[in-house]
Design an enzyme around this catalytic site. Structure first.
Site, PDB file in Angstrom:
ATOM      1  N   GLY A  33       0.822  -1.210   0.000  1.00  0.00           N
ATOM      2  CA  GLY A  33       0.000   0.000   0.000  1.00  0.00           C
ATOM      3  C   GLY A  33       0.847   1.247   0.000  1.00  0.00           C
ATOM      4  O   GLY A  33       2.053   1.185  -0.245  1.00  0.00           O
ATOM      5  N   ASN A  34       0.207   2.375   0.235  1.00  0.00           N
ATOM      6  CA  ASN A  34       0.939   3.644   0.309  1.00  0.00           C
ATOM      7  C   ASN A  34       0.260   4.545   1.332  1.00  0.00           C
ATOM      8  O   ASN A  34      -0.767   4.187   1.898  1.00  0.00           O
ATOM      9  CB  ASN A  34       1.030   4.286  -1.077  1.00  0.00           C
ATOM     10  CG  ASN A  34      -0.327   4.643  -1.625  1.00  0.00           C
ATOM     11  OD1 ASN A  34      -0.992   5.531  -1.120  1.00  0.00           O
ATOM     12  ND2 ASN A  34      -0.761   3.924  -2.648  1.00  0.00           N
ATOM     13  N   ARG A  35       0.823   5.717   1.573  1.00  0.00           N
ATOM     14  CA  ARG A  35       0.382   6.558   2.680  1.00  0.00           C
ATOM     15  C   ARG A  35      -0.735   7.548   2.332  1.00  0.00           C
ATOM     16  O   ARG A  35      -1.022   8.438   3.118  1.00  0.00           O
ATOM     17  CB  ARG A  35       1.573   7.345   3.236  1.00  0.00           C
ATOM     18  CG  ARG A  35       2.649   6.461   3.829  1.00  0.00           C
ATOM     19  CD  ARG A  35       3.737   7.317   4.460  1.00  0.00           C
ATOM     20  NE  ARG A  35       4.874   6.522   4.860  1.00  0.00           N
ATOM     21  CZ  ARG A  35       4.933   5.824   5.995  1.00  0.00           C
ATOM     22  NH1 ARG A  35       3.923   5.847   6.847  1.00  0.00           N
ATOM     23  NH2 ARG A  35       6.010   5.119   6.285  1.00  0.00           N
ATOM     24  N   SER A  36      -1.352   7.400   1.171  1.00  0.00           N
ATOM     25  CA  SER A  36      -2.423   8.341   0.815  1.00  0.00           C
ATOM     26  C   SER A  36      -3.613   8.206   1.775  1.00  0.00           C
ATOM     27  O   SER A  36      -4.079   7.103   2.040  1.00  0.00           O
ATOM     28  CB  SER A  36      -2.899   8.048  -0.614  1.00  0.00           C
ATOM     29  OG  SER A  36      -4.047   8.817  -0.889  1.00  0.00           O
TER      30      SER A  36
END
Ligand code: CTP
Ligand code: CA
Length: 226
Positions: A33-36
């Site tokens: 995933g990512n931090r958005s």
């Protein structure tokens, strides 16, 4: 709220917004995933709705409540987002791609939870389709707005992406900015246009950044041709 309500300059237009960070499954319990946070995209969807647009929100998972009064399509992976967005594209006027889309996904999704072993675990990744690049190829009358999340060479990278993807505007976002960063309710962005103009916005709440982005969309020459 001090947001300019009552301004219905998007009435009769369909606006597709993507938001959140995609998740690429590794096994039944894990993902890349990512931090958005999704806050910027949700603010744009809400602002477009307030200005009279029919809004389609294609959202990857976030911790935010789903907005009301908009068509919501929930997706997980970049590929699911690609399919949802491409399917809607023929009926939309404006696309704002605020989502943080994973560039790669695991080649194989393990059907069982991967067990730990002594040595290193090597995950093989394969590139995901670039949604905005594909929209740029297919675009007819639509207006395309992208985001560029950068840690260096902000304007040069943003400009390159805008050209490559055939965009009408790109929102250059310095993700190292100490006052903002992921999860913040504030953002500091520079808007970059194909004619070489740039507009640096001050540090603002994301809801106001959303309004300013839409202010620029309705002033684009191509907007009057929709
Ligand atoms: N984007 C997309 N599909 C992808 C990757 C990105 O539609 N597979 C969109 C994002 O939603 C964003 C824009 O392209 O609006 C730029 O995303 P960004 O990650 O900043 O740029 P990339 O082109 O992916 O390049 P890189 O990550 O290498 O900087
Ligand atoms: Ca990327």
């Amino acid at each position: 709220e001090l947001l300019e309500t009552g301004r219905r300059d998007l009435a009769g237009k369909t606006v597709l917004v993507t938001a959140g960070g995609t998740r690429e499954a590794i096994d039944p319990v894990r993902y890349l995933g990512n931090r958005s946070s999704g806050k910027m995209g949700y603010a744009i969807a809400e602002a477009a709705r307030m200005r009279g647009a029919d809004v389609i929100l294609v959202t990857a998972p976030t911790a935010l409540p789903l907005p009301t009064g908009v068509e919501v399509i929930q997706v997980e992976s970049a590929r699911e987002m690609f399919e949802a967005v491409l399917k809607c594209f023929p009926r939309v006027d404006i696309v704002v791609k605020a989502a943080a889309v994973a560039d790669y996904s695991p080649v194989r999704k393990s059907s069982q939870k991967i067990k730990k072993t002594k040595g290193a675990l090597i995950l093989e990744l394969t590139p995901n389709p670039d949604i905005l690049l594909e929209l740029g190829r297919r675009k007819e009358k639509q207006i395309l707005v992208g985001f560029a999340a950068e840690t260096e060479e902000l304007l040069a990278n943003a400009e390159r992406k805008m050209k490559e993807k055939n965009l009408d505007m790109i929102v250059a976002n310095d993700v190292t900015c100490p006052e903002t960063g992921f999860g913040s309710d504030f953002n500091k962005v520079t808007l970059v246009f194909p004619d070489g103009r740039t507009k640096e916005l001050p540090l603002l709440p994301k809801k106001q950044v959303a309004m300013r982005i839409l202010d620029e969309v309705v002033m684009l020459p191509r907007f009057s041709e929709l």
